[in-house]
Each structure stands twice: as structure tokens, then as C-alpha cells.
Design an enzyme around this catalytic site. Structure first.
Site, PDB file in Angstrom:
ATOM      1  CG  ASP A  21       2.452   0.746   4.006  1.00 43.99           C
ATOM      2  OD1 ASP A  21       2.679  -0.464   4.191  1.00 43.99           O
ATOM      3  OD2 ASP A  21       3.291   1.640   4.250  1.00 43.99           O
ATOM      4  CG  ASN A  69       5.854  -5.476  -1.622  1.00 50.51           C
ATOM      5  OD1 ASN A  69       4.794  -5.045  -2.055  1.00 50.51           O
ATOM      6  ND2 ASN A  69       6.518  -4.834  -0.658  1.00 50.51           N
TER       7      ASN A  69
HETATM    8  C1  IPE Z   1       4.153  -0.179  -0.723  1.00 49.15           C
HETATM    9  O1  IPE Z   1       4.228  -0.555   0.587  1.00 49.15           O
HETATM   10  C2  IPE Z   1       3.743  -1.348  -1.584  1.00 49.15           C
HETATM   11  C3  IPE Z   1       2.366  -1.772  -1.465  1.00 49.15           C
HETATM   12  C4  IPE Z   1       1.444  -1.214  -0.742  1.00 49.15           C
HETATM   13  C5  IPE Z   1       2.009  -2.918  -2.267  1.00 49.15           C
HETATM   14  P1  IPE Z   1       5.593  -1.078   1.262  1.00 49.15           P
HETATM   15  O2  IPE Z   1       5.266  -1.376   2.659  1.00 49.15           O
HETATM   16  O3  IPE Z   1       6.154  -2.172   0.440  1.00 49.15           O
HETATM   17  O4  IPE Z   1       6.542   0.188   1.120  1.00 49.15           O
HETATM   18  P2  IPE Z   1       7.813   0.602   1.962  1.00 49.15           P
HETATM   19  O5  IPE Z   1       8.716  -0.586   1.977  1.00 49.15           O
HETATM   20  O6  IPE Z   1       7.355   0.940   3.330  1.00 49.15           O
HETATM   21  O7  IPE Z   1       8.370   1.780   1.260  1.00 49.15           O
HETATM   22  C1  IPE Z   2       0.939  -3.391   2.913  1.00 51.95           C
HETATM   23  O1  IPE Z   2       1.153  -3.653   4.252  1.00 51.95           O
HETATM   24  C2  IPE Z   2       0.745  -4.646   2.092  1.00 51.95           C
HETATM   25  C3  IPE Z   2       1.816  -4.939   1.138  1.00 51.95           C
HETATM   26  C4  IPE Z   2       2.883  -4.228   0.966  1.00 51.95           C
HETATM   27  C5  IPE Z   2       1.672  -6.151   0.377  1.00 51.95           C
HETATM   28  P1  IPE Z   2       2.607  -4.005   4.806  1.00 51.95           P
HETATM   29  O2  IPE Z   2       2.776  -5.486   4.736  1.00 51.95           O
HETATM   30  O3  IPE Z   2       3.635  -3.222   4.100  1.00 51.95           O
HETATM   31  O4  IPE Z   2       2.465  -3.553   6.293  1.00 51.95           O
HETATM   32  P2  IPE Z   2       3.562  -2.771   7.162  1.00 51.95           P
HETATM   33  O5  IPE Z   2       3.953  -1.558   6.396  1.00 51.95           O
HETATM   34  O6  IPE Z   2       4.718  -3.703   7.342  1.00 51.95           O
HETATM   35  O7  IPE Z   2       2.876  -2.453   8.429  1.00 51.95           O
HETATM   36 MG    MG Z   3       4.460  -1.415   4.426  1.00 49.54          MG
END
Ligand code: IPE
Ligand code: IPE
Ligand code: MG
Length: 240
Positions: A21, A69
Site C-alpha cells: 500500500d 479496487n
Molecule cells: C489494499 O489497499 C489493497 C491492495 C494493496 C491491493 P487499498 O489501498 O485498496 O486499501 P484501503 O482502501 O486503504 O483500505
Molecule cells: C497500493 O497503493 C496499490 C493498490 C491498491 C493497487 P495505493 O494505490 O492504494 O496507494 P495509496 O494508498 O492511495 O497511497
Molecule cells: Mg491504498
């Protein structure tokens, strides 16, 4: 190969999960579009794989795309589909050479592009006999969806209520041969699970680090394993 200092080879977690993340924030801080953060995450993925190989971790699960997602902007979703396909094409030979068996966990529904499914199948086939480490890519994965799918199979299999037990559910999860994660690491400072391996993390050690995923490297994995080894796992018992 020598273990990194301070890590006991006899107590290396067999299965490590990572909630990758913070890619979007990494990019925003640099004034870049969020997708650049995903691109920068590739280096983190492969350094983490190398670190896990160095430690002798047997299964590494990376959370790449959740069932939630899909709620992101269409452009970002499209980018992530192409990015995951690209990673497979660019990296599968290297993973194969390292003895890594690539596997997937998640739903293969109509939203996942055909081309990506093809690359997934080719990668599964290429690496299926590898024994050094399983790299499980959790893609279109949701812990609740996984449990729902297991229950569907229970019903399809005609299992009677009296026969439903933990084993009956467990054996119907996506990768029933893989043991539960010992350690789950989440980057980017968020202290939540976000639907990752809900059934399997019942007794996992959870480590939350502020490092954003694109900055994560094997040394961060080693730090997490040191912290893991300093903890006492009790599984509900009293340790004397
Ligand atoms: C969790 O991260 C999903 C992945 C790393 C693929 P998110 O960024 O989607 O989670 P939330 O929305 O902060 O809970
Ligand atoms: C994790 O990084 C990747 C996926 C969830 C695919 P994010 O895209 O959630 O990055 P933040 O949390 O918005 O910084
Ligand atoms: Mg995220």
C-alpha cells in the site's frame, strides 16, 4: 547463503503476506500521477521477492488488486490491469530461473481482461514445477469473496450442515495447500486489513510500517522478520 544479522534461520516465517500500500501517496508527494507510484512499486516487489528467497520463505503472498479496487477511477483500473500483465511478461522468466512457482489467488470474473488471464495461465504453466518458493499474487482478491466461494463449493459438494467444520471450509479456499501466513506486513501507515486473507490471518502476526510500498526493500522485510521473531505466538495457550 548467510542469514541477515539478527535473524534466526530456524524461525523464518514459512508464509509471509504483504499488503502493498501507498503507491498513490508516493507519487502524489512527488507531484506525479498515481500510476507512477504503481510503476515504482515493481522494484519493491522484486527486491522483496529476492529478500524472501534469501531468507528461505516458502510462500510469499502479495496483495496486488482487491475486489474493492474496481471502485477506483477507470483509468487507474485500466493501468493496473496492463501493469500486472506487463509484470508477468517482463518478469516471469527471471522468476522461473529463480525456482519460483507463481500462483494466483482471487476471482477470475468477467472484469479481468482476457489477455491478463492468458498471461496468468502461461505463467502458471511455465513455473508449475518450481519448488523454491511460491509467489502468490492476490489479484481481484477479497477475503470475504474467498469465503463466499468456499461456501458455494460446500453447497455444490452437497456437504450436510453436520459435516461443516473448519477443515471443510479451509480445504475449499483458493490455495488450500498453502499454510496460513505467519506474518503479514502492511506498508504506508494504515492499520487495517482491507479484506486480505481474512480466514487465513486468524493467528498471523501483523506488522504495520510507515514505509510506502515503492520505498520498501528487502531490508524492510528483514526488519519485519526480526520484529516477528521477537514476538511470542501463543495461539490462545498459556506459554510457561
Ligand atoms: C489494499 O489497499 C489493497 C491492495 C494493496 C491491493 P487499498 O489501498 O485498496 O486499501 P484501503 O482502501 O486503504 O483500505
Ligand atoms: C497500493 O497503493 C496499490 C493498490 C491498491 C493497487 P495505493 O494505490 O492504494 O496507494 P495509496 O494508498 O492511495 O497511497
Ligand atoms: Mg491504498
Amino acid at each position: 547463503m548467510a542469514m541477515p544479522p539478527g535473524i534466526d534461520a530456524a524461525r523464518v516465517p514459512r508464509h509471509v503476506g504483504c499488503v502493498m500500500d501507498g503507491n498513490g501517496r508516493w507519487a502524489s508527494r512527488r507531484g506525479l500521477p498515481r500510476t507512477e507510484g504503481h510503476a515504482a512499486g515493481e522494484a519493491a516487489i522484486f527486491d522483496t521477492v529476492e529478500g524472501a528467497l534469501e531468507l528461505g520463505v516458502r510462500h510469499l503472498t502479495l496483495y496486488a488488486f482487491s475486489t474493492e479496487n474496481w471502485r477506483r477511477p477507470a483509468d487507474e483500473v485500466r493501468y493496473l490491469m496492463g501493469f500486472n500483465e506487463g509484470i508477468l511478461v517482463r518478469r516471469r522468466d527471471e522468476l522461473h530461473d529463480r525456482g519460483v512457482r507463481v500462483r494466483f489467488s482471487g476471482r477470475r470474473d468477467w472484469r479481468v481482461p482476457r489477455r491478463l488471464i492468458r498471461r496468468m495461465d502461461e505463467t502458471l504453466e511455465l513455473t508449475k514445477r518450481n519448488k523454491v518458493m511460491d509467489l502468490v499474487i492476490a489479484f481481484n482478491y477479497g477475503g470475504r469473496a474467498e469465503i463466499v466461494d468456499a461456501v458455494r463449493r460446500l453447497v455444490q459438494d452437497g456437504v450436510s450442515a453436520a459435516k461443516v467444520d473448519e477443515r471443510a471450509i479451509r480445504t475449499r479456499l483458493y490455495n488450500p495447500d498453502i499454510p496460513d501466513p505467519d506474518l503479514v506486513v502492511r506498508t504506508s501507515g494504515e492499520s487495517r486489513v482491507s479484506n486480505f486473507l481474512l480466514w487465513e490471518i486468524a493467528y498471523s502476526e501483523l506488522i504495520f510500517t510507515d514505509t510506502l510500498w515503492p520505498d520498501f526493500r528487502r531490508d524492510n522485510l528483514f526488519d519485519a522478520v526480526r520484529e516477528y521473531q521477537a514476538r511470542e505466538r501463543r495461539f490462545g495457550e498459556v506459554k510457561r
